[in-house]
Structure formats: structure tokens, C-alpha cells
Design a protein around this motif. Structure first.
Motif, short mmCIF file in Angstrom:
data_model
loop_
_atom_site.label_atom_id
_atom_site.label_comp_id
_atom_site.label_asym_id
_atom_site.label_seq_id
_atom_site.Cartn_x
_atom_site.Cartn_y
_atom_site.Cartn_z
N ARG A 22 0.86 -1.17 0.00
CA ARG A 22 0.00 0.00 0.00
C ARG A 22 0.90 1.22 0.00
O ARG A 22 2.00 1.17 0.53
CB ARG A 22 -0.90 0.01 1.25
N PRO A 23 0.42 2.33 -0.51
CA PRO A 23 1.24 3.54 -0.48
C PRO A 23 1.56 3.91 0.97
O PRO A 23 0.70 3.80 1.83
CB PRO A 23 0.35 4.62 -1.10
N ALA A 24 2.82 4.29 1.23
CA ALA A 24 3.24 4.65 2.59
C ALA A 24 2.54 5.92 3.01
O ALA A 24 2.46 6.88 2.25
CB ALA A 24 4.75 4.84 2.61
N SER A 56 -12.45 1.29 0.01
CA SER A 56 -12.14 0.26 -0.97
C SER A 56 -11.79 -1.05 -0.29
O SER A 56 -11.16 -1.07 0.76
CB SER A 56 -10.98 0.77 -1.79
N ALA A 58 -9.71 -2.80 -1.50
CA ALA A 58 -8.29 -2.93 -1.78
C ALA A 58 -7.44 -2.20 -0.76
O ALA A 58 -6.24 -2.17 -0.87
CB ALA A 58 -8.00 -2.41 -3.18
N THR A 60 -6.33 1.44 1.52
CA THR A 60 -6.42 2.89 1.45
C THR A 60 -6.51 3.32 -0.01
O THR A 60 -5.67 2.94 -0.82
CB THR A 60 -5.17 3.53 2.06
N PRO A 61 -7.51 4.14 -0.33
CA PRO A 61 -7.60 4.61 -1.71
C PRO A 61 -6.35 5.42 -2.08
O PRO A 61 -5.77 6.07 -1.21
CB PRO A 61 -8.84 5.49 -1.73
N PRO A 62 -5.95 5.40 -3.33
CA PRO A 62 -4.70 6.08 -3.70
C PRO A 62 -4.72 7.56 -3.41
O PRO A 62 -3.69 8.15 -3.12
CB PRO A 62 -4.58 5.82 -5.21
N VAL A 63 -5.90 8.19 -3.53
CA VAL A 63 -5.93 9.61 -3.23
C VAL A 63 -6.84 9.86 -2.05
O VAL A 63 -8.03 10.08 -2.20
CB VAL A 63 -6.37 10.44 -4.46
N SER A 64 -6.25 9.78 -0.87
CA SER A 64 -7.00 10.07 0.34
C SER A 64 -6.18 11.06 1.13
O SER A 64 -5.05 11.37 0.78
CB SER A 64 -7.20 8.79 1.15
N LEU A 65 -6.76 11.54 2.22
CA LEU A 65 -6.08 12.55 3.01
C LEU A 65 -4.70 12.06 3.47
O LEU A 65 -3.76 12.83 3.63
CB LEU A 65 -6.95 12.90 4.22
N THR A 67 -2.73 10.23 1.84
CA THR A 67 -1.76 9.99 0.77
C THR A 67 -1.59 11.15 -0.19
O THR A 67 -0.86 11.05 -1.16
CB THR A 67 -2.16 8.74 -0.05
N ILE A 68 -2.28 12.25 0.07
CA ILE A 68 -2.02 13.37 -0.82
C ILE A 68 -0.80 14.15 -0.34
O ILE A 68 -0.31 13.96 0.76
CB ILE A 68 -3.23 14.32 -1.00
N ASN A 69 -0.30 14.98 -1.23
CA ASN A 69 0.88 15.79 -1.00
C ASN A 69 0.73 16.56 0.32
O ASN A 69 -0.17 17.39 0.46
CB ASN A 69 1.03 16.76 -2.18
N ALA B 150 -1.47 17.57 -6.10
CA ALA B 150 -2.09 16.96 -4.93
C ALA B 150 -1.57 15.54 -4.71
O ALA B 150 -1.41 15.09 -3.58
CB ALA B 150 -3.61 16.95 -5.08
N GLU B 281 -15.06 1.90 -6.37
CA GLU B 281 -13.73 1.98 -5.77
C GLU B 281 -12.71 2.77 -6.57
O GLU B 281 -11.83 3.39 -6.01
CB GLU B 281 -13.17 0.56 -5.55
#
Lengths: 558, 388
Positions: A22-24, A56, A58, A60-65, A67-69, B150, B281
Motif C-alpha cells: 500500500r502507499p506509505a 475500498s 483494496a 487505502t484509496p490512492p488519493v485520500s487525506l 496519501t495526498i501531498n 495533490a 472503488e
């Protein structure tokens, strides 16, 4: 070959499915001072979408709080922040549904320098020209003369001649149409008495994108610092945060009308350097936002000298150059000052920003502006060009308007007189409103307010009683934010808390525009006074001699 | 003490120096020089139709001209040079934009125009669209930049980008300090998507410690011109679902389709057709613009992005980024409204609008064929047909 690749691919896919991580999550974002409002009132649509957004399977969604910049999470922009959102989303709805439930019948937005939204009229000549340029086919019709002034028609022809193919729908050169840049340069030269070149102009969608471009160029890491005034227009802090740099504040002196002292600049630069920060540039906003002061020439010379000595780029935000309300001050561009001191293009890197959003034209929605870039090597300018080219070009209508404001009707033009009536009318009205509001604020207990010599704002200081500060803290809000919210709830007046602009620690302010139409000002003043007096009554610190009994302590809140 | 100056070349942000944007790079600059010398240059480097003689559509220009000069609406002579439906439409947009063209709008764009966009999307796809999740931007490029800003946290964040690609993506990834993860389109298969090799690219990136965050598709393709089949889109939606990627669907050329076998289908429509779990999703951002299609209004800088399955708190952050830019330019927003909500049969301007649009599209279709044939007739040049 194909089978080999397919097998390899199959193995790679299998491996990736086994080992997929998963994305760190980045380090946690700093907690916001006030809670975030929800974006909109729930509707059937929103509910449908909300169901669709459930977590999801799957992970953590790829763009969640998470994981955003994180730089996006970090910055704030109060001009359109909390208080404004509350007004726009909750209170406007309330007014619409239950008008009786609120102690006011309209919301007055004094938070943002957006003149046309409050009834200021556009300059007729400019709009005539823009209209013709938007629909050049009009120029072929004889009936057009019945509807447009002849000098507007003439100017539209001239402008269209400068645009290749007369195609206002085409991308232009990435710095903007050459002919328009040359016109702007001529306007700058006429204003300053010193040469300006169209090649140094970059036309942008408002001044803000130009500021971002410079921050992008200058900031390599958090070790690069940009000197900015406090209080400041929060574009600067936001842009620096977004680009990962360090905000190095210098304090304007409220006691001396928001004076800018070079000693203070030096102090801040030295302190930043001692912490390992490379200070790259100095931002000066003149006339000031939110503070409204107009720098004196002598002051400006010292600032130029300072930048030269310290090796800093001077970023001169001059978007309010046409908004001057006092007889004893004049706008001098930093370019003019530098040239008058004998500094040439080779001596001093200087970027000057101008916009169509302010002045007497107030054309915020057009997104027009430019930066004049002087004192850089060719290879650096190439890089600036490159960054500009990724967005292709700024909107053409905004480019045209930038050229118009720098080259308005002249004596003898058909539209000159009516143009001057409009222009002088707007500026003198702004001056009157600035004065009326300043006097009103100063007349109140617990408020002191510096004069607005220019720009579009007043930045009064709230000398809040300890009790009020306590109430704010109990509510989890900054004291000026608390005050602003109470003001909104009682009067419908929307201002921006001073904490959104930065202020000397332990002081509280709010920024109020001078933009509501003149006939609304008396009502605003009286509503404000009524609220403020009640607020002070509610929270006044009492001496021990007048120690209240329980009965005299008023219950809180409107 | 005086050594390097702050804006010496050596002192610039490395990310800026790494950026390349060939569309307006060396070759273009040389061509511009030659043009100034008097040489006749035909610019086919950039998608800029009006610069090459394509005429703007009449109706939108009439409407925006009126919006620029609302005092005309009070003039008794206005009907002499503007048709009644343009006048009515101008009044409609002015009513949606209090303060007129000169006021900052909502940072997300004028609500009424976003509503028009949502209705367009619903008509196009058959699924409802929420105007609150549609943000208007100064051209689609700005929207792409905002989203990549973002998403990208550092150089370990990778974005899957098709090769060949429109270099906005590589430039933006460079500027934001991320990593470009290429996936190769198959020239022999008409620039088709090859998920096998795409998976390989992802695996390779991951083995280098890159977190692949998003996948960009450009449909119809730029520079390659292919239109993705529905099956292809399903494949890649499944892929994004499995690999946990945001799908960035650049659909700016959706009006430019020059063959009938593969009409444009939006990624969003396919996603909803597929139903859960994919439809719930997969995070999707769809981009559109007024710069392409048969409108070609590049200079207006009008665009939007639509968010699907993005968490509300993330939407809040994206709103925050949009708010520092204050608002997208209002005339560009009106162009967008007009594009998604053009004259209808029965409207006074409909016939002219329809004729102008058809003529442009048919001409583009003819030129696509002529140029493809032309290139293919040259020795040592092979050119896939530009489907879009």
C-alpha cells in the motif's frame, strides 16, 4: 520472443500481486486551527456519491487525506477560508429558507477584493474593446457604429492587428502576444520615465500565477527562504508552503502606519541565515495588502539598496498601484526607483507584478496580469519561459485587458472624458469609503485603525478584553476568528480574521474591504458599531472595584 | 559575501531545470526566428486551430461579446447585430454570474455553469453527475497540474504515463518532483494499449522503490490519435482497481473522432457500466476543455475536471488549492457552458451553429485522412491513421 515476453510478464504480474504494498502514509498533517466545514449541503446526489465513495476493499484509496501531498495539507488561504464558507454555505441558505431566523437580511462580503461583486461598474471603454475583440465579425458590420464608440472600434482594430490571424481563440506566444507586451512596456515607460522592453513581460492569468512561477523557480528545498511582510496577503505563505520553501517573516510596524524598516529586514535575514536558511528573495507589497500603506520614496531606495547588498531578488507586488487615496503619497514603481538610483538591468534582479483585478478597473474575473522581469541572465529567462510554456499561454482576453489598463484613453480620444469621469468617480468613491470606515473603526472602544493610504482594505486592530480572549480559547478558536464569527452571526458582515494574514504575536486584527457600495456604508457602520458595543459590554474586563455580582454578568452569545 | 546571485542559473530549482516541454521548445523557437526573417512557416507543432485559419463558431462569440458589454443589452439597436437567442443566453449567464465577467466567481467555477456541465455529462453517459464535484479551470492543463500537485509527495511517487505522451504530463511530474513511469503504446497495433507491458512497467517501477499512484490515459490520444475501445477501457479500469491507481482520464479530444468503428466512450461511463466494485472503488478524474473539439478556443483557457469516488476530505483539499488561484477566468467558464449546452434545434442560431460545426469536423476528418495517406506515401515513413 513474444512467448518469452509473455512468460516474463506473467511472472512479473504474479510477483507484483504477491508483493504489492500500500502507499506509505506520510507524517501526519498539522491539525487545522478550526475544523473544516463539509463541502456542501447533502443532497440525494451527494448521498449517492457518498455511497460510491465508501472505503475500498483494496485498502487505502490512492488519493485520500493520508496519501495526498502533505504540502497541500499544510497551507491555508483564509481569504476564502472558514468564516467565508460558513457564510456562503450555511447562512445564505438560512437567509433563503428562514429569513426571519437571522438578525440581518443580507450578507455583506467584506472579505475579498472583488469590486464588481459588490456593484462596482466596469470601465465602459475597456469592455467595448473586449467585446469587439471577442467577436471580431462585428467590425465588418456598419451597424456596429451605432452601438460602440468609434475609438473603441479603432482600438479593437489595432489590437486585432497585433494578434496573428486576428485569432483571439488561438494560443499566443507563451509570454503573451508580442504586440500587446510592447504596448504594456510603452505604458510602463510612460509611467516611470525609464525604458521597458516587451521581451521582459510575461502575461499571466492574473498576478498570482506569476508569483507562483517565481516561487517555483526560487525554491529548491525548505532551506530556501523568502522574506515576506507580516501582515501579508496569504498567497505568499501559501505559495511558499506549496513549493516546499521557508517563509521568513519581517514585521511591519503598526505604530508607524505599518512602516517597513530595513533594520527589521536585516534582523530577519540574519536570523534566518543563522538557522541555515538561504534567503533568496524579498517580497514587498506596495501599496500594502492588508495594511494599505504606500511606501515613501526614501524607504523604497533603502529597500533596493538592501536587496542589492544582500543578493536578494526583489519581488515587487504592485497590483494596487492605481489605488492611492492620500494627497501626500504617490506610487513609485520599484523599477523606477532602482533606475533612478542608477541600477541597470545588470545590477538588480527585480520582478514587478501588476494585475487587472484591482485599480479602478477591478476586473478580477478576467484573470489578467503580468510580471516584468529584469536583471536576469538569458539562461534564467529561458527557464522562466519554459515554465510559462507548459501552460501554453494565459487567456487572450486577459492579455488584451492588461494592455488596455497600461494604455488607457488619452486626451482627445472620443471616450477620454467619459473614461475619466468613470475612473475618477471610482477612485474618489474608494477614498471616501476608506476614510468613512477608518473613522468609524477608530471611534470605537477597543479598536485602533491605521489609515488606508492605498489598496482596498482596512486592517483594524482589536484590543480585546481578556474575557473575550478566554471565550475564544474555550471555543477552540483564535481570538480574532472568534470575533469575526460573532460579527458575522450578528450582522451578516464577512471579514477575514487577522490571523489569516499574520500579525505580531499577541495582537488581533481583521481585514475589511472598502468595497461595498457607498450607499451601503452607513448601514454597515451602524450595524458594526451596534455589534461591537454589545461585544465589548459582554466581555469588558471589570476592575476589582466594580466586581460584578452574578446578575450583572451577561449570558453569552447571540 | 557576494558570490552567487539568487537567480543565477546554478541557483534555480532543479525541478524547473529538468522540465522539458517540446511543443514550444527549440524547434518551435527556431521556426519563429525564421518566420521573423520572412520565411513562410506552417506551424503544425501545436493544437492551435484558430492560428491556422479555423474560424471561431459564431454563437459563443456573440454571447460572450454581449456578456463583456452588458450595457449593450439595454441599447435598442442591439437586435441589429445580435440574434435574439444570443441576447437571451447572455442574460442567462449574466444572471448566473453576479457582478458580471469582472468578478471572481466561486473558486470551483460558477455553480450554474457547473450544473450545465453535469447535465452534459449525464446526457452523454446516461449516469448522473454532481456539479459539486466538477471544477472549472483555466484550461484543462491547470486542472492536470492541480491534481498532480495533490498526488505527488516526492520522487518516490510514480505516475504511469503513456509513451508517446503529451508532454504536459512529463513536465508537470518533473515540476512537482515525482517520477514518470512510462507504459508503451503499441505502434503496430494502432497505438493500442498493452496491459501486459503496462504491468511490467509497474512491476519494474515498484522494484525500484517507486509507489505508483496514478495512471494517465489520453483518449482520444495525443500525439497518437487512437480511440480506445470499450474493451480496452474496461481492461484498464480493472487494472487501476487491482493496482490501486487513480485514473486520470484526459478526454479533451472527445469531440474529435474521425472514424465510426470506435466512437468516444468516457472512462466514467464504462466504469459505471461495469458496476461495483470497480464503479465504487476506482478513483477517477476526467478532464475536458474548450480548446479542442470543433471549438478550438485555445486562447480562452476554459476547461474542467470531474472527480469520481474521491473522499470528501480530499475534495476539500483540492478546493483549497483551487481557492488560492481565486477563480478560473469567467469568460472561459461561459465558453465551457456554451460548449456543453449549445444551441438546440428550433433555436434561431441552431442552423448556423450546426452548419459551422459540421463543416469543421468534416474538414478535420478529411485532413486526417489526407495527411495520413500523405505520410504513408513517403518512403521510410509509416503512419497510423489518426482515429481522433
Amino acid at each position: 520472443m513474444r512467448r518469452f515476453l509473455t512468460d516474463r510478464a506473467r511472472r512479473a504480474v504474479a510477483a507484483s500481486l504477491r508483493g504489492a504494498t500500500r502507499p506509505a502514509a506520510p507524517s501526519p498533517a498539522p491539525a487545522a486551527a478550526l475544523s473544516r466545514p463539509s463541502p456542501s449541503a447533502p443532497s440525494a446526489m451527494a448521498a449517492y456519491m457518498a455511497r460510491a465513495m465508501s472505503t475500498s476493499a483494496a485498502g487505502t484509496p490512492p488519493v485520500s487525506l493520508d496519501t495526498i501531498n502533505p504540502k497541500v495539507l499544510e497551507f491555508k488561504y483564509a481569504v476564502r477560508g472558514e468564516i467565508v464558507t460558513h457564510a456562503q454555505q450555511n447562512l445564505e441558505q438560512e437567509l433563503h429558507k428562514n429569513p426571519e431566523s437571522l438578525p440581518f437580511d443580507e450578507i455583506l462580503y467584506c472579505n475579498i477584493g472583488n469590486p464588481h461583486s459588490l456593484g462596482q461598474q466596469p470601465v465602459t471603454f475597456f469592455r467595448e474593446v473586449l467585446s469587439l475583440c471577442d467577436h471580431p465579425a462585428l467590425l465588418d458590420k456598419s451597424e456596429t457604429h451605432a452601438l460602440y464608440s468609434s475609438d473603441a472600434i479603432e482600438r479593437a482594430w489595432q489590437i486585432l492587428e497585433k494578434i496573428p490571424g486576428r485569432a483571439t481563440g488561438a494560443y499566443s506566444h507563451s509570454q503573451g502576444v508580442k504586440g500587446l507586451r510592447d504596448e504594456i512596456a510603452a505604458g510602463i515607460a510612460a509611467r516611470d520615465g525609464f525604458h521597458a522592453s516587451g521581451d521582459n513581460i510575461f502575461l499571466t492569468d492574473g498576478a498570482s500565477p506569476a508569483v507562483h512561477m517565481m516561487m517555483q523557480l526560487l525554491i529548491r528545498s525548505e532551506k530556501d527562504g523568502i522574506l515576506c511582510p507580516l501582515p501579508q496577503y496569504p498567497l505568499y505563505s501559501a505559495s511558499i508552503a506549496l513549493h516546499g520553501g521557508s517563509f521568513v517573516p519581517y514585521f511591519l510596524d503598526e505604530e508607524t502606519g505599518w512602516g517597513l524598516e530595513v533594520d527589521e529586514l536585516k534582523k530577519q535575514v540574519d536570523e534566518a541565515r543563522s538557522k541555515g536558511i538561504t534567503v533568496r528573495a524579498l517580497v514587498v507589497i506596495n501599496p500594502g495588502n492588508p495594511t494599505g500603506q504606500v511606501l515613501a520614496e526614501e524607504n523604497q531606495k533603502k529597500i533596493v539598496e538592501f536587496c542589492k547588498n544582500e543578493g536578494l531578488v526583489l519581488l515587487a507586488d504592485e497590483v494596487y498601484q492605481e489605488n492611492i487615496y492620500v494627497e501626500d503619497k504617490q506610487f513609485h514603481s520599484f523599477k523606477k526607483i532602482a533606475r533612478s538610483m542608477g541600477y541597470t538591468d545588470d545590477d538588480l534582479p527585480l520582478v514587478s507584478f501588476q494585475s487587472v483585478s484591482k485599480g479602478y478597473y477591478g476586473e478580477c474575473g478576467k484573470r489578467g496580469g503580468y510580471m516584468e522581469v529584469t536583471g536576469f541572465n538569458a539562461d534564467v529567462r529561458e527557464q522562466i519561459y519554459k515554465v510559462a510554456s507548459v501552460n501554453l499561454c494565459s487567456n487572450i482576453s486577459g492579455q488584451i485587458l492588461s494592455s488596455l489598463i497600461m494604455n488607457p484613453p488619452k486626451v482627445g480620444d472620443e471616450s477620454y472624458e467619459s473614461f475619466m469621469v468613470e475612473r475618477d468617480g471610482i477612485i474618489s468613491s474608494l477614498a471616501r469609503r476608506a476614510k468613512a470606515l477608518e473613522e468609524a473603526f477608530n471611534s470605537l472602544e477597543g479598536i485602533t485603525c491605521n489609515k488606508a493610504e492605498g489598496a482596498m482594505y482596512l486592517f483594524p486592530r482589536l484590543h480585546l478584553p481578556q474575557k473575550a480572549i478566554g471565550a475564544a480559547q474555550a471555543a477552540g478558536a483564535a481570538p480574532d476568528a472568534y470575533y469575526a464569527l460573532r460579527l458575522l452571526q450578528a450582522t451578516g458582515i464577512v471579514v477575514v480574521p487577522g490571523s489569516g494574514f499574520g500579525q505580531a504575536p499577541g495582537t488581533y486584527h481583521f481585514r475589511c474591504t472598502i468595497l461595498p457600495q457607498e450607499d451601503k456604508i452607513p448601514a454597515i457602520i451602524s450595524r458594526f458599531k451596534e455589534f461591537h458595543e454589545k461585544f465589548m459590554d459582554e466581555f469588558r474586563d471589570v476592575s476589582r472595584d466594580e466586581a460584578p455580582t452574578g446578575a450583572t454578568i451577561e449570558s453569552g452569545g447571540d | 559575501m557576494m558570490g552567487r546571485k539568487a537567480l543565477d542559473y546554478e541557483e534555480l530549482n532543479e525541478n524547473v531545470k529538468k522540465v522539458q516541454y517540446a511543443v514550444r521548445g527549440e524547434l518551435y523557437l527556431r521556426a519563429s526566428e525564421l518566420q521573423k526573417e520572412g520565411k513562410r512557416i506552417i506551424f503544425t507543432n501545436v493544437g492551435n486551430p484558430h492560428a491556422l485559419g479555423q474560424k471561431p463558431l459564431t454563437f459563443p462569440r456573440q454571447v460572450v461579446a454581449l456578456c463583456q458589454a452588458p450595457f449593450l443589452l439595454d441599447d435598442p439597436n442591439v437586435g441589429l447585430i445580435f440574434p435574439a437567442d444570443a441576447i437571451a443566453r447572455a442574460k442567462h449567464y449574466l444572471s448566473l454570474a453576479p457582478g458580471g465577467l469582472g468578478a471572481y466567481s466561486d473558486s470551483r467555477g460558477i455553480p450554474g455553469v457547473r450544473q450545465e456541465v453535469a447535465e452534459f455529462i449525464q446526457r452523454r453517459d446516461g449516469y448522473p453527475s454532481d456539479p459539486e464535484l466538477i471544477y472549472l479551470t483555466d484550461g484543462a492543463s491547470k486542472g492536470v497540474m492541480q491534481m498532480l500537485n495533490a498526488i505527488i509527495r516526492n520522487e518516490r511517487d510514480g505516475i504511469l504515463v503513456p509513451v508517446p505522451q503529451y508532454p504536459l504530463y512529463s513536465a508537470a511530474i518533473s515540476l512537482f518532483g515525482g517520477s514518470l513511469v512510462p507504459y508503451y503504446l503499441e505502434e503496430e497495433a494502432n497505438w493500442g494499449l498493452d496491459l501486459v507491458s503496462t504491468r511490467q512497467s509497474v512491476a519494474e517501477a515498484r522494484s525500484k522503490g517507486i509507489t505508483v499512484r496514478a495512471m494517465v490515459i489520453i483518449n482520444p490520444g495525443n500525439p497518437t490519435g487512437q480511440c480506445l475501445s470499450e474493451a480496452n477501457i474496461r481492461e484498464l479500469l480493472n487494472f487501476c482497481y487491482q493496482e490501486n491507481l487513480v485514473l486520470l482520464a484526459d478526454e479533451v479530444y472527445q469531440q474529435n473522432v474521425y472514424q465510426d468503428e470506435r466512437p468516444f466512450i468516457s472512462a466514467r461511463k464504462v466504469m459505471f457500466d461495469m458496476g461495483p466494485p470497480v464503479s465504487r472503488e476506482v478513483q477517477l478524474i476526467s478532464f475536458h476543455t474548450v480548446s479542442k473539439g470543433y471549438w478550438g478556443e485555445c486562447g480562452q483557457r476554459g476547461g474542467y475536471f470531474e472527480m469520481t469516488n474521491i473522499p470528501p476530505k480530499t475534495v476539500d483539499e483540492i478546493y483549497k488549492v483551487a481557492s488560492i488561484a481565486l477563480s478560473p477566468n469567467v469568460p472561459g467558464q461561459i465558453f465551457m457552458g456554451l460548449m456543453v449546452n449549445p444551441p438546440k434545434p428550433g433555436d434561431i442560431s441552431y442552423l448556423k451553429y450546426s452548419a459551422e460545426s459540421k463543416s469543421i469536423l468534416e474538414s478535420l476528418r478529411r485532413r486526417a485522412q489526407i495527411m495520413t495517406d500523405g505520410f504513408n506515401s513517403c518512403r521510410n515513413v509509416v503512419c497510423n491513421f489518426t482515429e481522433g
